[in-house]
Design a protein around this motif. Sequence first.
Motif, mmCIF file in Angstrom:
data_model
loop_
_atom_site.group_PDB
_atom_site.id
_atom_site.type_symbol
_atom_site.label_atom_id
_atom_site.label_comp_id
_atom_site.label_asym_id
_atom_site.label_seq_id
_atom_site.Cartn_x
_atom_site.Cartn_y
_atom_site.Cartn_z
ATOM 1 N N LYS A 33 0.846 -1.190 0.000
ATOM 2 C CA LYS A 33 0.000 0.000 0.000
ATOM 3 C C LYS A 33 0.880 1.238 0.000
ATOM 4 C CE LYS A 33 -0.362 0.273 5.061
ATOM 5 N NZ LYS A 33 0.379 1.538 5.222
ATOM 6 N N PRO A 34 0.374 2.363 -0.481
ATOM 7 C CA PRO A 34 1.172 3.588 -0.472
ATOM 8 C C PRO A 34 1.607 3.960 0.946
ATOM 9 C CG PRO A 34 -0.728 3.845 -1.891
ATOM 10 C CD PRO A 34 -0.923 2.548 -1.162
ATOM 11 N N LEU A 35 2.870 4.342 1.068
ATOM 12 C CA LEU A 35 3.453 4.688 2.349
ATOM 13 C C LEU A 35 3.730 6.186 2.421
ATOM 14 C CD1 LEU A 35 6.158 1.867 2.653
ATOM 15 C CD2 LEU A 35 3.818 1.836 3.554
ATOM 16 N N LYS A 36 3.741 6.690 3.622
ATOM 17 C CA LYS A 36 4.242 8.044 3.888
ATOM 18 C C LYS A 36 5.676 7.889 4.366
ATOM 19 C CE LYS A 36 4.031 12.548 4.620
ATOM 20 N NZ LYS A 36 3.944 13.499 3.492
ATOM 21 N N ILE A 37 6.623 8.459 3.634
ATOM 22 C CA ILE A 37 8.043 8.184 3.862
ATOM 23 C C ILE A 37 8.798 9.478 4.116
ATOM 24 C CG2 ILE A 37 10.138 7.198 2.853
ATOM 25 C CD1 ILE A 37 8.337 5.417 1.129
ATOM 26 N N ALA A 38 9.633 9.476 5.159
ATOM 27 C CA ALA A 38 10.550 10.579 5.422
ATOM 28 C C ALA A 38 11.912 10.222 4.851
ATOM 29 C CB ALA A 38 10.669 10.841 6.920
ATOM 30 N N VAL A 39 12.454 11.096 4.029
ATOM 31 C CA VAL A 39 13.801 10.912 3.472
ATOM 32 C C VAL A 39 14.689 11.960 4.117
ATOM 33 C CG1 VAL A 39 15.207 10.873 1.390
ATOM 34 C CG2 VAL A 39 12.817 10.093 1.288
ATOM 35 N N ASP A 43 2.710 1.680 15.117
ATOM 36 C CA ASP A 43 3.151 1.344 13.761
ATOM 37 C C ASP A 43 3.536 2.577 12.963
ATOM 38 O OD1 ASP A 43 0.660 2.414 13.514
ATOM 39 O OD2 ASP A 43 -0.145 0.851 12.205
ATOM 40 N N ARG A 44 3.903 3.655 13.652
ATOM 41 C CA ARG A 44 4.310 4.893 12.992
ATOM 42 C C ARG A 44 5.627 5.382 13.587
ATOM 43 N NH1 ARG A 44 0.921 3.290 10.182
ATOM 44 N NH2 ARG A 44 -0.905 4.360 9.295
ATOM 45 N N SER A 45 6.331 6.202 12.808
ATOM 46 C CA SER A 45 7.591 6.794 13.253
ATOM 47 C C SER A 45 7.483 8.311 13.211
ATOM 48 C CB SER A 45 8.749 6.340 12.358
ATOM 49 O OG SER A 45 8.973 4.946 12.464
ATOM 50 N N TYR A 46 8.168 8.950 14.145
ATOM 51 C CA TYR A 46 8.241 10.403 14.204
ATOM 52 C C TYR A 46 9.708 10.823 14.251
ATOM 53 C CZ TYR A 46 3.270 10.228 15.407
ATOM 54 O OH TYR A 46 1.922 10.004 15.387
ATOM 55 N N LEU A 47 9.988 11.971 13.664
ATOM 56 C CA LEU A 47 11.340 12.517 13.695
ATOM 57 C C LEU A 47 11.408 13.622 14.735
ATOM 58 C CD1 LEU A 47 12.105 12.877 9.867
ATOM 59 C CD2 LEU A 47 12.551 10.921 11.355
ATOM 60 N N ASP A 49 5.439 6.089 7.839
ATOM 61 C CA ASP A 49 5.482 4.628 7.811
ATOM 62 C C ASP A 49 6.912 4.114 7.695
ATOM 63 O OD1 ASP A 49 2.551 4.168 7.674
ATOM 64 O OD2 ASP A 49 2.758 5.201 5.748
ATOM 65 N N LEU A 50 7.785 4.926 7.122
ATOM 66 C CA LEU A 50 9.170 4.513 6.887
ATOM 67 C C LEU A 50 10.062 5.743 6.916
ATOM 68 C CD1 LEU A 50 11.277 2.328 5.950
ATOM 69 C CD2 LEU A 50 10.636 2.909 3.590
ATOM 70 N N VAL A 51 11.250 5.596 7.481
ATOM 71 C CA VAL A 51 12.254 6.658 7.484
ATOM 72 C C VAL A 51 13.476 6.147 6.731
ATOM 73 C CG1 VAL A 51 13.781 8.106 8.884
ATOM 74 C CG2 VAL A 51 11.447 7.600 9.685
ATOM 75 N N ILE A 52 13.919 6.903 5.744
ATOM 76 C CA ILE A 52 15.126 6.569 4.984
ATOM 77 C C ILE A 52 16.205 7.557 5.367
ATOM 78 C CG2 ILE A 52 16.158 6.358 2.689
ATOM 79 C CD1 ILE A 52 13.360 5.760 1.601
ATOM 80 N N ASP A 53 17.298 7.046 5.916
ATOM 81 C CA ASP A 53 18.425 7.907 6.274
ATOM 82 C C ASP A 53 19.393 7.956 5.104
ATOM 83 O OD1 ASP A 53 20.466 9.351 7.375
ATOM 84 O OD2 ASP A 53 21.022 7.876 8.887
ATOM 85 N N ALA A 54 19.408 9.095 4.428
ATOM 86 C CA ALA A 54 20.324 9.328 3.309
ATOM 87 C C ALA A 54 21.192 10.535 3.622
ATOM 88 C CB ALA A 54 19.541 9.546 2.022
ATOM 89 N N ARG A 73 11.668 0.639 11.562
ATOM 90 C CA ARG A 73 11.166 1.211 10.312
ATOM 91 C C ARG A 73 12.094 2.305 9.792
ATOM 92 N NH1 ARG A 73 6.691 0.382 13.288
ATOM 93 N NH2 ARG A 73 6.735 2.504 14.112
ATOM 94 N N THR A 74 13.372 2.224 10.159
ATOM 95 C CA THR A 74 14.388 3.139 9.637
ATOM 96 C C THR A 74 15.388 2.346 8.815
ATOM 97 O OG1 THR A 74 14.176 4.598 11.556
ATOM 98 C CG2 THR A 74 16.162 4.825 10.214
#
Length: 415
Positions: free
Chosen positions: A2-8, A136-140, A152-157, A288-289
């Motif tokens: 399903k579509p996710l809300k993602i923090a990059v 089931d959620r992440s916060y920054l 829903d997902l955090v990508i550390d770039a 979820r990171t």
Amino acid sequence: MKPLKIAVVGAGPAGLAASLFLTRAGHATDIIERFDNPAPVGSALMLQPTGLTVLESLGLGPAIHAAGNRIDRLFGTENTRGNIVLDVRYSALSGGRYGLAVHRAALFDTLYDEVSARKHPILTGKRVMGVMEEGDRSYLSIEGGDRLGPYDLVIDASGARSELVAASSMAPSVRNLAYGAFWATLDCPDGLVDQAALTQRYDKASVMIGVLPIGSRRPDVPRQAALFWSLKVAEADEVRRRGLDRWKNRIRGYWPECEPLLEQISDWDQLTLARYAHRTMKMPYSGRTVFVGDAAHSTSPQLGQGANMALLDVAALAHALAEHENLHAALAAYVRARRMHVRLFQLLSAAFTPFYQSDSAALAWIRDRLVATIVRVPPAPQILAAIVSGTLVDPFAAAGLRESDWLRAIAPQPS
């Protein structure tokens, strides 16, 4: 999935490419950048067939080729006798592969312009201090007390000095490399060096000078080259204290033909000191990171794989998310897809670096006497070309990619 809300986290090439891949797949992304104005850092880099294939898959091949310079050979000699100590030709491989030298700003601008055109949200001036998982959620958590989310997902770039990696239970040990390099981006006069080659000079393994023609990142900019000088990071302040003229005279002593480049340097501010470290996360995700690019693995630039590995990471992550309904299954698949390729090239970089950047006279002696012979004996030319290309093992299938057709590529031969 399903579509996710993602923090990059991080608006460098890896973060921008991740946003492009993921929004194309139907996910929503927020790019969070610590600086008020996202900008590239550093001088130049080499895009290999791996990274170029990723950019082609995003539809950005024509733009990056227009801003770069095709490289067909990596060539280096030692200063005393002129012996060849590096000679890698992409033509040793079938299929027409090549590298593309670009200013880091060209890669950044190519990706940033596409992100901007597609109106991806970029939240600037937000220093991410940590990730908090609630249900089931992440916060920054943001410096100053703010927080962003839920995601829903955090990508550390965010790169090799990622604060999220440092705070993670998965943080790897870090080995800071003694040698770094001064880099400068300068106008490149015609005839200075072979425009289709990265050219280098060595004195043992403690001195390395290189000139990399990088093309014109914009139509109004003259053709440029990156000049780099390897040195111990701990000695950089002393080199500066002794003065710019003394440093330039050292380069003249090794390579007088560099004078047209040296005469353009009038201030230390024109030089960037690059520092390098070797580390590899055994498990590049936690909860979820997920970590990509230099946040997950970094090493010396000896094989020129850094940006290419980051681009492959985000392609593989997007592919894994598309292939699995469950987030944790997708993240595990991402790790499997990249494990062998990352570990192999981390190992190769660590193995090759001491022969070209170290205090070891013995390793330099071996290099100077064996390389010129080895590089001419099959299958060594093919193996070396595959290493430099990033294709010693296939990185494409696991990332859901098909390598570009280089014989039909748009990169012209250098003039």
